[in-house]
Motif scaffolding. Structure first.
Motif, PDB file in Angstrom:
ATOM      1  N   ASN A 569       0.827  -1.212   0.000  1.00 30.42           N
ATOM      2  CA  ASN A 569       0.000   0.000   0.000  1.00 30.42           C
ATOM      3  C   ASN A 569       0.861   1.261   0.000  1.00 30.42           C
ATOM      4  O   ASN A 569       0.545   2.245  -0.677  1.00 30.42           O
ATOM      5  N   GLN A 570       1.965   1.222   0.752  1.00 30.95           N
ATOM      6  CA  GLN A 570       2.845   2.378   0.794  1.00 30.95           C
ATOM      7  C   GLN A 570       3.545   2.579  -0.552  1.00 30.95           C
ATOM      8  O   GLN A 570       3.692   3.708  -1.031  1.00 30.95           O
ATOM      9  N   TRP A 571       3.963   1.462  -1.166  1.00 27.42           N
ATOM     10  CA  TRP A 571       4.618   1.554  -2.474  1.00 27.42           C
ATOM     11  C   TRP A 571       3.662   2.137  -3.505  1.00 27.42           C
ATOM     12  O   TRP A 571       4.040   3.001  -4.305  1.00 27.42           O
ATOM     13  N   MET A 572       2.431   1.692  -3.499  1.00 24.40           N
ATOM     14  CA  MET A 572       1.433   2.204  -4.439  1.00 24.40           C
ATOM     15  C   MET A 572       1.232   3.709  -4.251  1.00 24.40           C
ATOM     16  O   MET A 572       1.088   4.460  -5.220  1.00 24.40           O
ATOM     17  N   LYS A 573       1.259   4.137  -3.003  1.00 26.23           N
ATOM     18  CA  LYS A 573       1.078   5.559  -2.709  1.00 26.23           C
ATOM     19  C   LYS A 573       2.273   6.372  -3.191  1.00 26.23           C
ATOM     20  O   LYS A 573       2.112   7.468  -3.755  1.00 26.23           O
ATOM     21  N   ASP A 574       3.473   5.826  -3.003  1.00 28.49           N
ATOM     22  CA  ASP A 574       4.692   6.554  -3.354  1.00 28.49           C
ATOM     23  C   ASP A 574       5.000   6.515  -4.853  1.00 28.49           C
ATOM     24  O   ASP A 574       5.820   7.300  -5.338  1.00 28.49           O
ATOM     25  N   HIS A 575       4.371   5.586  -5.583  1.00 28.53           N
ATOM     26  CA  HIS A 575       4.683   5.404  -7.005  1.00 28.53           C
ATOM     27  C   HIS A 575       3.424   5.549  -7.859  1.00 28.53           C
ATOM     28  O   HIS A 575       3.168   4.745  -8.771  1.00 28.53           O
ATOM     29  N   SER A 576       2.677   6.575  -7.594  1.00 27.10           N
ATOM     30  CA  SER A 576       1.419   6.789  -8.323  1.00 27.10           C
ATOM     31  C   SER A 576       1.649   7.065  -9.807  1.00 27.10           C
ATOM     32  O   SER A 576       0.747   6.899 -10.626  1.00 27.10           O
ATOM     33  N   SER A 577       2.855   7.487 -10.168  1.00 29.52           N
ATOM     34  CA  SER A 577       3.148   7.794 -11.573  1.00 29.52           C
ATOM     35  C   SER A 577       3.442   6.540 -12.396  1.00 29.52           C
ATOM     36  O   SER A 577       3.439   6.591 -13.632  1.00 29.52           O
ATOM     37  N   VAL A 578       3.703   5.417 -11.744  1.00 30.54           N
ATOM     38  CA  VAL A 578       3.979   4.175 -12.463  1.00 30.54           C
ATOM     39  C   VAL A 578       2.699   3.686 -13.131  1.00 30.54           C
ATOM     40  O   VAL A 578       1.641   3.618 -12.506  1.00 30.54           O
ATOM     41  N   LYS A 579       2.800   3.357 -14.399  1.00 32.94           N
ATOM     42  CA  LYS A 579       1.634   2.856 -15.134  1.00 32.94           C
ATOM     43  C   LYS A 579       1.509   1.356 -14.887  1.00 32.94           C
ATOM     44  O   LYS A 579       2.333   0.565 -15.344  1.00 32.94           O
TER      45      LYS A 579
END
Length: 730
Positions: A569-579
């Motif tokens: 969940n933290q990774w998803m939040k920190d990497h919102s620009s990743v497609k």
């Protein structure tokens, strides 16, 4: 995805530029405007709502002009403009140059260097572009029938033609041009380096300017006396910049289909006028004189380095064997040319040691003596079905290709816009390659930058693909194999930027976080596998990842394993620009053992197997059938148009459904969206099985899949089918 009208996209982009200009910081150009509907539709083809929205809200020329008027003060800051896939009938100037359009052109002329007008409705070359310092101009897939207006302007030698000294790349492919003034274009545009004029119905290509220009210099257009006459050529290309030419052929039926797809979203009157235009074009284009069209002069141009003659199905082999290839040509593309037999025999007379790149995919080549190409550093042999039937052919090319090879592409089945070639006629012969034996050859490729070994039924990733053997590898494609594990030797490839492991059997990924050097990896494709969890352990080790493809796995991968959920969940939040692509589209269960869906429902092999699917009925034109070794397919090429005749195919499709269910199998019936074509076939089956009327059968199917909506012509044909069933029952 949020849906935004293209006109609103354009206004928002211009407003953003205006805001930056308002700050007053610099006089330099700042603008990149992207209203690329073609890209949106391509990336969201499985989402019917998005497709329908953008198809019905494309940007028109009048809307573009209105936006230019509203933001005219900041047009001089636009340097990159993409308007692909809209409804533009012209760029800025329609028939006459008005004061507004003249001002818009003068503003764009200050900064604009990139212009993409592909996939629109433009009928004439946009002459206003001559005043703009474009480096790249893309006019692909429009309705341009002639370049006479351009030639006329060029011959008048007007001043302020900035394009002449700036244009580097011109793409005018997929139009309706029959006569291309090659010499004039190349000589007038001083810096043009690359021309793509492929898939036009060309009948002449004026490469050579003759003392007495005769009609039909090429192919069957030339009279017998012309062919034997010693014609003096006055052309001099020594000062030309052109180094790359692309010229593909096209057939009349493809052009007609392309025209059918172009329908103005305007008034009935405009549609009627456009339909007359389409008919006239279709009638005017004749292929009687172009079947043998083969511009041999292209091989003699002194500066050409890259020559693309792909999709030319009428190449004259006897003429080719007499040619001597210009020593400047280092790259030759003859893909999709229906080449067969031995490559060496076909090309022996024209190939020389200068050839470094050879592209031969989508042919029917049976043999290639790779030793005949000692200096090749790039070769693509994808989708030569006969070639891949013999394991020794693959071993031979890996063992004997130039060890300094930089790009090697061996792909049993090559996907393109037309889907898989002859996919259902492969005779289902599997390769039985020994991975260690392949590895011995791979260990020699120390210069390799791009390696594709796809569709070869490899059971594992060769251990010889490692940092020691391949220190420079950037792109690795091992898709469409039978790989079950993500090999740890890949983690150490320091230069790797892209990995494609799609269409395999990977279910888990175990990695050691102390042994990973994939710091440059930007793209990872794990789609069409058997993953049930988001591969968080691997993703945490990829600091540069931009694109992560996980669609069509067994689940939609929206969660990681339980002990990693907080980290995930933290990774998803920190990497919102990743497609991140995680699509999984489930089909609708209509009856026991009968599913109905769109093309997306036919993409996840493992999910289809979980559902017990054994048979697939594909009733849409152009869609691929990706798993011929896993399911029994029947393919019927149908378009979702009012002119399509469904009746001749209904009995065979219904019989295929019956056979699947009677054999205790489970069948998926699909088209593109699972709304019209496939729904019609399922309704026909239900009508016959349960002796129901059309209305009753439609309602029964609609209760299970609410979005079905056969087009009006299909409804009438299903009514006719119902009457046939009634007559048979009596």
């Amino acid at each position: 995805m949020s849906k935004i009208k293209p006109a609103d996209m354009l206004e928002a982009s211009l407003q953003q530029i205006k805001n930056v200009v308002g700050v007053g910081s610099s006089s330099e150009s700042v603008g990149k405007i992207v209203v690329n509907v073609s890209k949106i539709l391509e990336e969201n083809s499985a989402y019917l709502g998005i497709t329908t929205f953008y198809e019905s809200n494309k940007l028109t020329s009048s809307q573009f002009g209105s936006s230019c008027r509203n933001f005219q003060k900041c047009l001089d800051r636009v340097e990159h403009l993409e308007l692909s896939g809209n409804q533009l009938e012209y760029f800025i100037v329609n028939e006459k140059l008005t004061s507004d359009s003249k001002y818009f052109v003068s503003q764009f002329a200050k900064s604009l260097t990139f212009l993409d007008l592909s996939n629109n409705m433009i009928k004439n070359f946009p002459i206003e572009c001559l005043s703009i310092p474009l480096k790249i101009l893309n006019l692909e897939n429009n309705l341009i029938t002639s370049l006479e207006n351009l030639v006329k302007e060029l011959n008048e030698n007007k001043s302020e033609m900035k394009l002449l000294n700036c244009l580097e790349s011109l793409n005018i492919s997929k139009n309706l041009i029959q006569h291309f003034p090659f010499y004039i274009i190349v000589k007038k545009f001083k810096k043009v380096d690359s021309i793509d004029l492929g898939e036009n119905p060309l009948q002449s290509l004026s490469i050579n300017m003759l003392k007495e220009q005769k009609k039909g210099i090429f192919g069957s257009n030339a009279s017998s006396s012309d062919k034997n006459e010693d014609i003096k050529i006055l052309t001099d290309y020594s000062d030309a910049s052109i180094t790359s030419v692309k010229m593909n052929s096209i057939d009349l039926e493809t052009i007609r289909k392309r025209l059918e797809l172009k329908t103005p979203l305007l008034s009935n009157k405009t549609n009627s006028i456009f339909n007359l235009f389409k008919k006239k074009i279709s009638d005017d284009i004749s292929f009687d004189n172009s079947k043998d069209f083969f511009p041999v002069e292209l091989f003699d141009l002194p500066n050409i380095q890259h020559l693309d003659l792909s999709k030319n199905k009428h190449l004259n082999y006897s003429k080719m064997k007499q040619l001597v290839l210009s020593p400047s040509i280092t790259s030759l593309n003859l893909s999709n040319c229906q080449l067969d037999e031995s490559v060496s025999r076909i090309f022996k007379s024209i190939l020389n040691n200068s050839i470094r790149k050879l592209i031969l995919h989508n042919n029917n080549i049976k043999e290639i003596l790779i030793e005949d190409f000692p200096n090749i550093i790039s070769i693509n042999l994808s989708n030569n079905i006969e070639y891949y039937k013999k394991d020794e052919n693959i071993y031979n090319i890996l063992s004997n290709v130039n060890p300094k090879i930089e790009e090697l592409t061996l792909k049993r089945v090559f996907k393109n816009e037309e889907g898989y070639k002859d996919l259902l006629n492969l005779s289902l012969i599997r390769n039985n390659l020994e991975v260690p034996k392949i590895g011995i050859s791979l260990s020699k490729f120390s210069s390799i930058r791009s390696l594709t070994l796809s569709g070869l039924f490899l059971s594992s990733i060769p251990l010889d693909i490692n940092q020691s053997n391949m220190p420079n590898i950037e792109f690795l494609d091992l898709s469409e194999n039978e790989i079950g594990d993500f090999s740890s030797n890949l983690l150490m490839l320091t230069e790797l930027k892209s990995i494609d492991l799609s269409f395999n059997n990977i279910s888990t990924i175990d990695v050691d976080d102390e042994m990973c050097n994939l710091t440059k990896l930007t793209s990872l494709d794990l789609s069409h596998n058997n993953l049930t969890e988001f591969p968080i352990d691997l993703v945490l080790l990829l600091p540069s990842i931009d694109i992560l493809s996980l669609e069509y796995n067994t689940s939609n991968l929206k969660t990681a394993r339980e002990d990693k959920n907080d980290i995930f969940n933290q990774w998803m939040k920190d990497h919102s620009s990743v497609k991140i692509k995680r699509m999984l589209i489930e089909p609708s269960l209509i009856l026991e053992r009968l599913y109905l869906g769109g093309n997306g429902s036919a993409q996840s092999k493992h999910n289809m197997k979980l559902l017990g699917i054994t048979h697939v009925l594909n009733v849409a034109e152009g869609l691929i059938a990706p798993y011929p070794f896993d399911f029994k397919y029947k393919k019927v090429e149908l378009s979702d148009t009012l002119g399509e005749d469904l009746l001749p195919h209904i009995d065979a499709c219904v019989k295929f459904i019956e056979e699947a269910i009677d054999s205790q199998g489970t069948i998926l019936v699909h088209c593109k969206a699972g709304v019209s074509r496939s729904a019609s076939m399922v309704i026909a089956y239900v009508m016959k099985k349960f002796k129901l009327s059309l209305d009753e059968a439609t309602q029964m199917v609609k209760e299970k899949r609410s979005q079905i909506c056969p087009n009006g012509a299909f409804v009438k044909q299903l009514e006719d089918y119902g009457r046939l069933l009634n007559r048979e029952s009596h």
